[in-house]
Design an enzyme around this catalytic site. Structure first.
Site, short mmCIF file in Angstrom:
data_model
loop_
_atom_site.label_atom_id
_atom_site.label_comp_id
_atom_site.label_asym_id
_atom_site.label_seq_id
_atom_site.Cartn_x
_atom_site.Cartn_y
_atom_site.Cartn_z
CD GLU A 85 -3.04 0.98 2.24
OE1 GLU A 85 -3.35 -0.13 2.69
OE2 GLU A 85 -3.53 2.04 2.65
CE LYS A 280 -6.40 -1.83 5.22
NZ LYS A 280 -5.49 -0.95 4.48
CG ASP A 296 1.16 -17.11 11.07
OD1 ASP A 296 0.41 -16.41 10.36
OD2 ASP A 296 0.90 -18.28 11.41
CG HIS A 394 -4.28 6.94 -0.10
ND1 HIS A 394 -3.66 5.89 0.56
CD2 HIS A 394 -4.97 6.40 -1.12
CE1 HIS A 394 -3.98 4.77 -0.06
NE2 HIS A 394 -4.76 5.04 -1.08
C1 MEV Z 1 -6.06 2.78 4.91
O1 MEV Z 1 -5.28 1.68 4.54
C2 MEV Z 1 -6.14 2.89 6.40
C3 MEV Z 1 -7.07 3.99 6.93
O2 MEV Z 1 -8.38 3.84 6.38
C4 MEV Z 1 -7.10 3.87 8.42
C5 MEV Z 1 -8.12 4.75 9.11
O3 MEV Z 1 -9.15 5.09 8.50
O4 MEV Z 1 -7.89 5.04 10.30
C6 MEV Z 1 -6.59 5.36 6.50
#
Ligand code: MEV
Length: 439
Positions: A85, A280, A296, A394
């Site tokens: 990513e 995530k 792992d 991003h």
């Molecule tokens: C993207 O990989 C992760 C985010 O969505 C985490 C978040 O929203 O806190 C930017």
């Protein structure tokens, strides 16, 4: 069926590819060349990778990046991260730099206990089973001695075995619930070997226990396996600084930043839809280091998400507050069962290099480094989300992916990277700019 095959694993790598291409990719003239171009020319190195799994046909690259400037308990680390990513390593580096100037990360290992269970069925008297367990427990430990001797020599081993009655959940269902200290090993093989030995002794010795009548002495082992849920293998990572020091370059005051940031964390604490995405983001950092250090990541993912639901609702792993004396605090406690010996750690040349880069950490130190990578990632995400929005950073990082998708030349890339320093990156804006340039 023409697309089934027997004895596939016995075929050579080339034969496997031929079969695959003929069966599924007959119209793709580049397929074989594409697969073989990823083979390493160093045949020994390639063989090492081939032998990690069955039916290897080629290598699948992921970028290995590094995020420097991580100050952890007053030591500086450069953290290796394997991830695809685009914005993750950049975000980690940014968060590391931000906290480098504000005292860095403070970490602590809270506990290192691992768990394994023998699941079995028994339909006799509960009191008889309890007596049998009390009687047989020393034998369970003794029979596992050859397996645990080495681990014990180093200060680890089997901590305890309990009999657990689960008959309210499933008729006749019980467990031998065992706890382990596996030191620098993740410990899966050690734990599973101990459990299988417990199961064998537990079943075989039951027939000699005189309180079991012949009809109720039957112990049916269902399975013996470690648990990837390790709430007692826990690490804490924290950052803190006076609120006034949180002031952002874009003018927002420390107070305003802290308020919004804490609100964002609170939302993730109460709202599962947000909590999943919030966590995530934490796993973006955690998985990347876990992967780079040969651990792992599926086990880590499963255990961490189970921990995030431990109170009955899926919730944020991280927390934030401003203390009465005006200190902003952001922290996280997560379960991480990691190893720095065994498994891939001594086999994969890049894993070995990454561990060396981290100063050959103990499993405990690696737990702290990984937790920091997760907290840093979460900080970076929340900082963007509550200020500029996530897309600005991003998409800047994603720009190169879009340019590559359209096979931009080096000079086109240079031109457009420059152009988008001051323009908003969107897919269509990049396509338009590229078309304009090519006209
Ligand atoms: C993207 O990989 C992760 C985010 O969505 C985490 C978040 O929203 O806190 C930017």
């Amino acid at each position: 069926m023409s697309n089934t095959i027997s004895g596939f694993s016995k075929r050579s790598k080339s034969e496997k590819i031929d079969w695959l291409v003929n069966t599924y990719l007959p119209n793709n003239k580049q397929a074989k060349q594409l697969l073989t171009q990823y083979w390493n020319t160093d045949t020994k190195l390639q063989q090492l990778h081939d032998e990690f799994i069955e039916n290897t046909i080629t290598n699948y690259y992921l970028p290995l990046g590094v995020a420097p400037n991580f100050l952890i308990n007053n030591e500086v680390y450069t953290i290796p991260m394997a991830i695809e990513e685009s914005s993750v390593v950049a975000a980690a580096s940014k968060a590391a730099k931000f906290w480098l100037e504000r005292g860095g990360f403070k970490t602590k290992v809270i506990a290192t206990e691992k768990i394994g269970q023998v699941h079995f069925k028994f339909n006799g008297k509960k009191t008889h089973l309890a007596s049998y367990f009390k009687f047989i427990k020393p034998q369970l430990l003794k029979d596992a001695q050859p397996i645990s001797a080495n681990m014990e020599k180093r200060g680890g081993g089997i901590l305890d075995i309990e009999l657990r009655d689960k008959t309210t959940d499933i008729d006749g269902y019980y467990q031998l619930h065992a706890t382990f200290e596996t030191l620098d090993a993740m410990g899966a093989n050690f734990i599973n070997s101990c459990l299988e030995q417990f199961a064998k002794t537990f079943k075989n010795e039951a027939i000699h226990f005189d309180r079991f009548s012949s009809e109720d002495s039957q112990i049916d082992i269902v399975m013996s396996i470690l648990s990837n849920y390790v709430p007692e293998c826990l690490v804490r990572a924290e950052v803190s600084c006076p609120v006034a020091q949180l002031t952002e370059q874009n003018g927002i005051t420390g107070e305003a930043f802290a308020t919004k940031f804490i609100e964002a964390v609170k939302i993730a604490e109460v709202e599962p839809y947000r909590a999943v995405t919030h966590n995530k983001g934490i796993m973006n950092g955690i998985d990347a280091v876990v992967l780079a250090t040969g651990n792992d990541f599926r086990a880590i993912e499963a255990g961490v998400h189970a921990y995030a639901s431990r109170n009955g609702t899926y919730s944020s792993l991280s927390h934030a507050e401003v203390t009465d004396d005006g200190i902003f605090k952001f922290w996280m406690e997560i379960p991480l069962a990691l190893g720095t010996v065994g498994g891939l750690t001594g086999l994969h040349p890049l894993v070995k290099l990454n561990l060396e880069m981290l100063g050959k950490p103990s499993a405990k130190m690696l737990m702290q480094i990984v937790a920091v990578a997760g907290l840093a990632q979460n900080f970076a995400a929340l900082r963007s989300l509550t200020t500029t929005g996530i897309q600005q950073g991003h998409m800047k990082m994603h720009l190169m992916n879009i340019l590559n998708q359209f096979e931009a030349s080096p000079s086109e890339k240079e031109n457009l990277v420059n152009h988008f320093k001051t323009e908003t990156v969107t897919h269509s804006a990049v396509v338009d700019a590229l078309e304009k340039l090519r006209r």
